[in-house]
Design a protein around this motif. Structure first.
Motif, PDB file in Angstrom:
ATOM      1  N   VAL A  13       0.868  -1.185   0.000  1.00  0.00           N
ATOM      2  CA  VAL A  13       0.000   0.000   0.000  1.00  0.00           C
ATOM      3  C   VAL A  13       0.900   1.230   0.000  1.00  0.00           C
ATOM      4  N   TYR A  14       0.742   2.051  -1.022  1.00  0.00           N
ATOM      5  CA  TYR A  14       1.635   3.196  -1.229  1.00  0.00           C
ATOM      6  C   TYR A  14       0.820   4.466  -1.413  1.00  0.00           C
ATOM      7  N   ILE A  15       1.441   5.604  -1.076  1.00  0.00           N
ATOM      8  CA  ILE A  15       0.871   6.885  -1.483  1.00  0.00           C
ATOM      9  C   ILE A  15       1.765   7.410  -2.595  1.00  0.00           C
ATOM     10  N   CYS A  16       1.177   7.580  -3.758  1.00  0.00           N
ATOM     11  CA  CYS A  16       1.920   8.085  -4.907  1.00  0.00           C
ATOM     12  C   CYS A  16       1.718   9.592  -4.957  1.00  0.00           C
ATOM     13  N   THR A  17       2.805  10.351  -4.845  1.00  0.00           N
ATOM     14  CA  THR A  17       2.701  11.807  -4.717  1.00  0.00           C
ATOM     15  C   THR A  17       3.370  12.518  -5.884  1.00  0.00           C
ATOM     16  N   PRO A  73      -4.158   4.582   9.552  1.00  0.00           N
ATOM     17  CA  PRO A  73      -5.121   4.229   8.500  1.00  0.00           C
ATOM     18  C   PRO A  73      -5.850   5.444   7.915  1.00  0.00           C
ATOM     19  N   LYS A  74      -5.869   6.569   8.665  1.00  0.00           N
ATOM     20  CA  LYS A  74      -6.515   7.769   8.115  1.00  0.00           C
ATOM     21  C   LYS A  74      -5.820   8.236   6.845  1.00  0.00           C
ATOM     22  N   LEU A  75      -4.529   7.899   6.703  1.00  0.00           N
ATOM     23  CA  LEU A  75      -3.832   8.238   5.460  1.00  0.00           C
ATOM     24  C   LEU A  75      -4.534   7.596   4.267  1.00  0.00           C
ATOM     25  N   ILE A  76      -5.017   6.364   4.464  1.00  0.00           N
ATOM     26  CA  ILE A  76      -5.681   5.655   3.361  1.00  0.00           C
ATOM     27  C   ILE A  76      -7.046   6.274   3.082  1.00  0.00           C
ATOM     28  N   GLY A  94       2.206  14.918   8.786  1.00  0.00           N
ATOM     29  CA  GLY A  94       3.563  15.417   8.592  1.00  0.00           C
ATOM     30  C   GLY A  94       4.147  14.921   7.280  1.00  0.00           C
ATOM     31  N   TYR A  95       4.884  15.786   6.601  1.00  0.00           N
ATOM     32  CA  TYR A  95       5.577  15.339   5.392  1.00  0.00           C
ATOM     33  C   TYR A  95       6.833  16.163   5.186  1.00  0.00           C
ATOM     34  N   ASN A  96       7.730  15.654   4.395  1.00  0.00           N
ATOM     35  CA  ASN A  96       8.961  16.344   4.049  1.00  0.00           C
ATOM     36  C   ASN A  96       9.252  16.150   2.575  1.00  0.00           C
ATOM     37  N   VAL A  97      10.018  17.085   2.030  1.00  0.00           N
ATOM     38  CA  VAL A  97      10.443  16.943   0.643  1.00  0.00           C
ATOM     39  C   VAL A  97      11.704  16.080   0.623  1.00  0.00           C
ATOM     40  N   ARG A  98      11.635  14.949  -0.072  1.00  0.00           N
ATOM     41  CA  ARG A  98      12.754  14.004  -0.147  1.00  0.00           C
ATOM     42  C   ARG A  98      12.955  13.647  -1.617  1.00  0.00           C
ATOM     43  N   GLY A  99      14.185  13.787  -2.110  1.00  0.00           N
ATOM     44  CA  GLY A  99      14.406  13.529  -3.532  1.00  0.00           C
ATOM     45  C   GLY A  99      13.533  14.445  -4.373  1.00  0.00           C
ATOM     46  N   LEU A 104       5.249  11.447   2.834  1.00  0.00           N
ATOM     47  CA  LEU A 104       4.618  11.422   4.152  1.00  0.00           C
ATOM     48  C   LEU A 104       5.589  10.853   5.191  1.00  0.00           C
ATOM     49  N   ASP A 105       5.560  11.405   6.402  1.00  0.00           N
ATOM     50  CA  ASP A 105       6.503  10.971   7.444  1.00  0.00           C
ATOM     51  C   ASP A 105       6.109   9.632   8.079  1.00  0.00           C
ATOM     52  N   ASP A 106       4.807   9.361   8.165  1.00  0.00           N
ATOM     53  CA  ASP A 106       4.325   8.192   8.901  1.00  0.00           C
ATOM     54  C   ASP A 106       4.369   6.956   7.989  1.00  0.00           C
ATOM     55  N   ALA A 107       5.586   6.574   7.631  1.00  0.00           N
ATOM     56  CA  ALA A 107       5.780   5.534   6.621  1.00  0.00           C
ATOM     57  C   ALA A 107       7.116   4.846   6.881  1.00  0.00           C
ATOM     58  N   ILE A 108       7.377   3.770   6.170  1.00  0.00           N
ATOM     59  CA  ILE A 108       8.609   3.024   6.417  1.00  0.00           C
ATOM     60  C   ILE A 108       9.691   3.269   5.355  1.00  0.00           C
ATOM     61  N   ALA A 109       9.307   3.812   4.196  1.00  0.00           N
ATOM     62  CA  ALA A 109      10.316   4.077   3.159  1.00  0.00           C
ATOM     63  C   ALA A 109       9.730   5.000   2.105  1.00  0.00           C
ATOM     64  N   TYR A 110      10.611   5.532   1.251  1.00  0.00           N
ATOM     65  CA  TYR A 110      10.145   6.363   0.140  1.00  0.00           C
ATOM     66  C   TYR A 110      11.033   6.094  -1.063  1.00  0.00           C
ATOM     67  N   ILE A 111      10.469   6.331  -2.240  1.00  0.00           N
ATOM     68  CA  ILE A 111      11.189   6.154  -3.505  1.00  0.00           C
ATOM     69  C   ILE A 111      10.773   7.311  -4.408  1.00  0.00           C
TER      70      ILE A 111
END
Lengths: 212, 212
Positions: A13-17, A73-76, A94-99, A104-111
């Motif tokens: 389950v991913y959030i595509c931003t 789960p509110k993210l979903i 919470g979120y940050n600009v990465r790459g 989103l901050d409440d996550a385990i990884a980003y790509i």
């Protein structure tokens, strides 16, 4: 042909931003996968009706925020069942600009990716992204689509590749959340729930529920 | 950039099959996902060096056999780490033709497809398949890539999208299977194992192991 066989495919389950003129936008995606290892590329399938699709087209960039089992789960509810067109989905999270992309901050990884190819299909575009940056965030197991359905009792957006209309249920009274599709069928009758009860998935109040 | 973040994407474990002039062929695939629901389509990413790739190109058809947690791990050793070019990978395993394609019996579901689109990437082709037939086979949970690695201690083929070279391990003696890459680091020294000991993953004998 028994289309329930398609449910046996496994997903995360991913959030595509992406960005919409400096404003962060995003939607839930399940269909995402690594395609090549050198260079590292990933593909994600996004419905053309999603506002985020337009933003990925325009910016040529997207990021995947990888949700964990302990992500809120509110993210979903927010990212999966509303539109970025009129709503700041990131508000309250919470979120940050990465790459160069919002994550989103409440996550385990980003790509974070730059689009280098795409494939059009009847309803979705499969974007191929070269990985510009990736990293780990919180510790924890990835949230799988199976976990979302079985443990969190979540529903599927009508815009998702995996959407199939529900078969009618039995006689038990069920109340459905207008926002995220969560189905309440608890032991306490819905009307007897306290006035400040909220949807356990997306967080809206009782007034957003209707009898199924 | 921490590429271990890419391991946080979730996958199933599939055998992607096709025909080679009437001979069944196949290879392991992890990167497969549903793309659209109406019509039902799925995409699978196959390395161009795989013999099965050539056969999908030539026949315009492929099927996914969806492995379950209880499927025989030898299927992965055989279909994931050998080539269909010179070997009948199906020998010793039961299979049937379903939706015009060869499907392994020891699985939980199958999806047979006609190729209707593709996307070329640096090393892999992403085939888009319209589902011609699909159905459920044995009961059970889908085998996830995480289950394969964590529970079955499986390895990744060098041709897979998710392949990354291992970091060196500590001082414990490890023996590696030449065929499937399974790593033995059990309490009993490898040399002390009985002569008829076989690789628990792909089933070959001790002579196929070398010290790491």
């Amino acid at each position: 042909m028994d289309q329930t066989a398609l449910f046996k495919l496994s997903y995360g389950v991913y959030i595509c931003t992406s960005w919409d003129e400096g404003r962060p936008v995003g939607c839930i995606a399940n269909s995402a996968m690594q395609i090549t290892s050198a260079p590292a590329t990933v593909a994600v399938s996004i419905n053309r009706v999603n506002y985020t699709h337009k933003c990925i087209e325009e910016t040529g960039h997207f990021a995947l925020t990888v949700l964990g089992e302990k992500s809120d789960p509110k993210l979903i509810g927010t990212f999966g069942f509303r539109s970025s067109k009129d709503l700041d989905k990131f508000e309250g999270f919470g979120y940050n600009v990465r790459g160069k992309l919002p994550v989103l901050d409440d996550a385990i990884a980003y790509i974070s990716c730059k689009v280098i190819g795409k494939m059009e299909t009847p309803t979705h575009t499969v974007f191929l992204g070269e990985v510009l940056d990736c990293g780990n965030l919180k510790k924890g197991k990835p949230m799988t689509y199976a976990y979302y359905h079985e443990v969190l009792k979540g529903k599927t957006s009508v815009n998702a590749p995996t959407f199939i209309e529900d078969a009618p249920k039995g006689e038990k009274e069920v109340w459905v959340c207008d926002v995220c599709g969560y189905e309440y069928d608890g032991e306490i009758p819905f009307e007897a729930l306290p006035d400040d009860w909220v949807c356990p998935l997306c967080g809206v109040g009782k007034e957003h529920f209707h009898r199924k």
